[in-house]
Design an enzyme around this catalytic site. Structure first.
Site, mmCIF file in Angstrom:
data_model
loop_
_atom_site.group_PDB
_atom_site.id
_atom_site.type_symbol
_atom_site.label_atom_id
_atom_site.label_comp_id
_atom_site.label_asym_id
_atom_site.label_seq_id
_atom_site.Cartn_x
_atom_site.Cartn_y
_atom_site.Cartn_z
ATOM 1 N N ASP A 1 0.842 -1.200 0.000
ATOM 2 C CA ASP A 1 0.000 0.000 0.000
ATOM 3 C C ASP A 1 0.873 1.243 0.000
ATOM 4 O O ASP A 1 2.083 1.173 0.255
ATOM 5 C CB ASP A 1 -0.947 -0.017 1.205
ATOM 6 C CG ASP A 1 -0.206 -0.134 2.526
ATOM 7 O OD1 ASP A 1 0.545 0.795 2.859
ATOM 8 O OD2 ASP A 1 -0.373 -1.148 3.237
ATOM 9 N N GLU B 1 22.307 -21.382 -18.915
ATOM 10 C CA GLU B 1 21.434 -20.513 -18.111
ATOM 11 C C GLU B 1 22.240 -19.363 -17.507
ATOM 12 O O GLU B 1 21.760 -18.227 -17.436
ATOM 13 C CB GLU B 1 20.757 -21.331 -17.008
ATOM 14 C CG GLU B 1 19.625 -22.203 -17.534
ATOM 15 C CD GLU B 1 19.058 -23.136 -16.473
ATOM 16 O OE1 GLU B 1 17.852 -23.389 -16.519
ATOM 17 O OE2 GLU B 1 19.827 -23.629 -15.618
#
Ligand code: DGJ
Length: 726
Positions: free
Chosen positions: A533, A613
């Site tokens: 928030d 990777e």
């Protein structure tokens, strides 16, 4: 710009694209006259219709005029029990037990700059802001209500806050005090909310308002995974690029209520503020209560514009970023790799694998302190577990720094385990009502942060840790909801203050930490996104968006989050596959693209990745760093909706429209895929863009006709297009 018509008591707040107006009428009732596209001004109260409506009563001043009713007039801050039967903004109870609030206008103040709210988070800034304070009073009870308005014209942002002062001689109990009341005189509107659960937060839900009240709320003590204190009211046909929409957010991290009411006259009221559930604040003579800030952005041209304005305002005027003007580091966190099962060697090995791949910050997550080998013990004992880290941080941190990385640490200050030295010494420091058994969450209890001595103790022990080594990042976690909300330090009549006082306590420690360690980047976290928030963003520039690191689920979580919150606030990491939460296998390229729609980092043991990777990861970190400004500060455009479209696409565009980055992720593949073009947004129609260093495409063609999308050749593939104007 704030325009005043003193004679007619009209207050008009103009922003770049919108106008907001209120007027104190002949009865000193503060009417809300308009909020929408920018208009010239004048007296917009002429838009208000007056009519006698059955069972809508009339105040004493309107004797004889049955068309004048608080129940039918649009209110700026609604009253209680004196004729407006819609949602009340405020409720208070003096000693006589009445629950009546009749607020009338008595004056105003106009100031350059932005008001601030001591102890509470709020947007900040200088002369680019203007402040209006409207003074209302309930003259019987002598309760004064000050409505604060901050206007940030360039961002179309209007902030609001409310201060209530008991100017009478007796105590008053405040039962409700909304931060924002907004009456829309127009009819049909949709309410959009962002809802979900732990590990699947902020999914978008949209529904037409039907007669009565529709609401979302939290009573968990945090803003919650389940509903976000950000909602949108919009026209039925509003979309990404079209239609009027109005977003409202609460700059607050505790219980909230967002309620929209469709009234008997088919108008709509939106109320946003601290949840009245278990809320009762006693105000003695002269005492005051400040309701947290709410912020509004209205967009006459759809959600995209609204989001971009919120993003800009949050980035520039709410988040206090210790890395201001610099790049935040690409991090690696050990949680998904090790959980509690680690020692210094394991951590250093993870860091060793990460450093050569361009990762700059190593974050040691939960498990480094006290007696903490599982989640059943140790919280509250903020000193290093010497069994796991024999030389303490003093030995570990330099080893990580030698690799060229900085060091970050995890804490959960609001909590205590019963199996801890802290709990054994201070059992009454945990929230819990006398005579009742504890309700445990993740086997832990919540500390009573309304108490100064509790906060001081926790802060001092954490301060010791932060001072003991070169720490540049803190992850502040919070892993349960509040229950048994009762404080040994408050009298019976004041227990209704506890939920709010707890939040103020959290803010107090966060502010102390910012003051004493201004160089530390704090990442908020609440079991992932349970406290995502605007209140937390004032202290923690980024928040771990979700405990769900699955790239495909993240598309939806980050899509919903993006309606209010910018990319630079959303903690997002590449994790191992099969994903720990969903078991899904996605390509490493796709995991990188999705994490790059947030703050970007890794959460896996890179010792277990293949050389191929590793090469991809190297390229990802280099790409992210190269395009950091564009990704983190560019204007954000949603190009598709992952809830309805098998392709999820989004785009960042630089302020001068000279650069753009388009990211696309496909879902599961099907044979005979349709031909598709992706229409881009926000480009300069007159410019020609080179795409990924190859072909050139005119901006207008890319926006009007779109870019032909390649056929996916497998599940969950991704593409990024970097566009540079020639
Ligand atoms: C919940 C967080 O969201 C995770 O990332 C991790 O930090 C754990 N808590 C640790 O307990």
């Amino acid at each position: 710009m704030i325009a005043l018509d003193q004679e007619n008591k009209i207050f008009t707040l103009h922003t770049k694209h919108t106008t907001y107006q209120m007027k104190a009428d002949h009865n000193r009732v503060l009417l809300h006259t308009y909020y929408g596209s920018r208009v010239g001004g004048g007296d917009l109260s002429r838009l208000i219709q007056y009519a006698d409506r059955g069972f809508s009563p009339n105040p004493s001043e309107a004797e004889g005029d049955r068309t004048y009713s608080l129940d039918t007039l649009p209110q700026e801050y609604s009253s209680c029990g004196v004729g407006d039967f819609r949602l009340p903004s405020i409720e208070f109870e003096p000693v006589d037990g009445s629950r009546l609030a009749d607020l009338r206008y008595i004056g105003y103040e106009l100031k350059k700059g932005k008001y601030s709210l001591p102890g509470l988070p709020a947007f900040f800034g200088g002369d680019e802001w203007e402040t209006l304070i409207i003074h209302l009073i309930d003259s019987t009870c002598k309760m004064s209500v000050r409505l604060y308005y901050g206007v940030l014209e360039s961002c179309d942002l209007i902030t609001r806050a409310v201060q209530v002062v008991n100017e009478g001689g007796q105590r008053v109990q405040l039962r409700r005090c909304a931060s924002l009341c907004l009456d829309f005189q127009q009819g049909d509107m949709d309410l959009i909310t962002f809802d979900g659960c732990h590990a699947m937060e902020r999914g978008l839900h949209r529904a037409p308002l039907r007669p009565g009240v529709q609401s979302v709320e939290s009573v968990r003590g945090t803003s919650s995974h389940h509903h976000n204190p950000f909602v949108i009211l919009c026209e039925h046909d509003a979309s990404e690029d079209y239609g009027l929409c109005c977003g409202a957010m609460l700059v607050y991290s505790g219980n909230f209520l967002a309620a929209a009411e469709r009234t008997q006259l088919e108008n709509n009221r939106l109320l946003l503020g601290v949840n009245p559930y278990h809320f009762c604040y006693t105000l003695g003579p002269g005492e005051s209560f400040t309701a947290p800030e709410a912020a509004l952005v209205c967009s006459p041209s759809g959600f995209g514009q609204m989001s971009r304005q919120f993003h800009r305002a949050i980035r520039e005027k709410l988040v206090r970023d210790p890395c201001q003007g610099r790049r935040r580091p690409v991090l690696i966190n050990n949680w998904e790799a090790t959980e509690f099962d680690f020692d210094a060697e394991k951590l250093v090995n993870i860091a060793k694998a990460a450093a050569p791949l361009g990762i700059e910050l190593f974050v040691m997550d939960d498990g480094w302190f006290g007696h903490r080998d599982t989640d059943r013990s140790g919280l509250g004992d903020w000193s290093v577990n010497k069994k796991k880290l024999p030389g303490g941080l003093e030995a570990l941190v330099p080893r990580v720094k030698e690799l060229g990385m900085s060091f970050g640490i995890w804490i959960e200050p609001e909590m205590v385990s019963e199996d801890s030295a802290l709990y054994r010494a201070h059992p009454d420091w945990a929230l819990g009502a006398p005579g009742r058994p504890f309700t445990r969450g993740r086997s832990q209890l919540v500390l009573d942060f309304s108490r100064r001595e509790v906060r001081d103790h926790i802060y001092e022990s954490i301060r010791g840790v932060l001072n003991s080594a070169d720490i540049t990042y803190v992850k502040w976690d919070m892993n349960r909801s509040l229950t048994d909300v009762w404080s040994a330090a408050l009298p019976a009549g004041r227990q209704g203050e506890l939920f709010h006082r707890f939040v103020l306590g959290v803010y107090d420690i966060l502010e102390r930490m910012r003051r004493d360690f201004p160089h530390i980047l704090i990442e908020g976290c609440c079991g992932g996104g349970g406290r995502f928030d605007a209140g937390m963003l004032y202290y923690t520039p980024q928040i771990w968006c979700s405990d769900n690191t699955d790239a495909i689920d993240r598309l939806r979580i980050q899509y919903g989050t993006s309606f209010c919150y910018p990319v630079s606030t959303m903690g997002a990491h590449v994790s191992a596959v099969p994903n720990a939460q969903t078991g899904r296998i996605t390509p490493i390229e796709t995991r990188g693209v999705v994490a790059m729609a947030g703050t970007f980092g890794y959460e896996m043991d890179l010792n277990h990745t293949t050389p191929e990777e590793k090469e991809i990861i190297k390229r990802q970190t280099a790409f992210f760093k190269e395009h950091y400004d564009l990704i983190q500060r560019g204007d954000y455009y949603r190009l598709s909706d992952p809830f309805t479209d098998p392709f999820t696409a989004w785009q960042q565009v630089s302020a001068d429209r000279g650069e753009a980055l388009v990211s696309m992720v496909s879902g599961s593949t099907h044979a005979t895929a349709p031909f598709r073009r992706l229409r881009l947004k926000g480009l300069d129609p007159g410019a020609v863009y080179r795409v990924n260093g190859g072909e050139c495409w005119p901006g207008d063609v890319l926006m009007a006709a779109g870019w032909p999308m390649p056929m996916p050749t497998g599940d969950y593939q991704s593409i990024q297009l970097y566009l540079k104007a020639e």
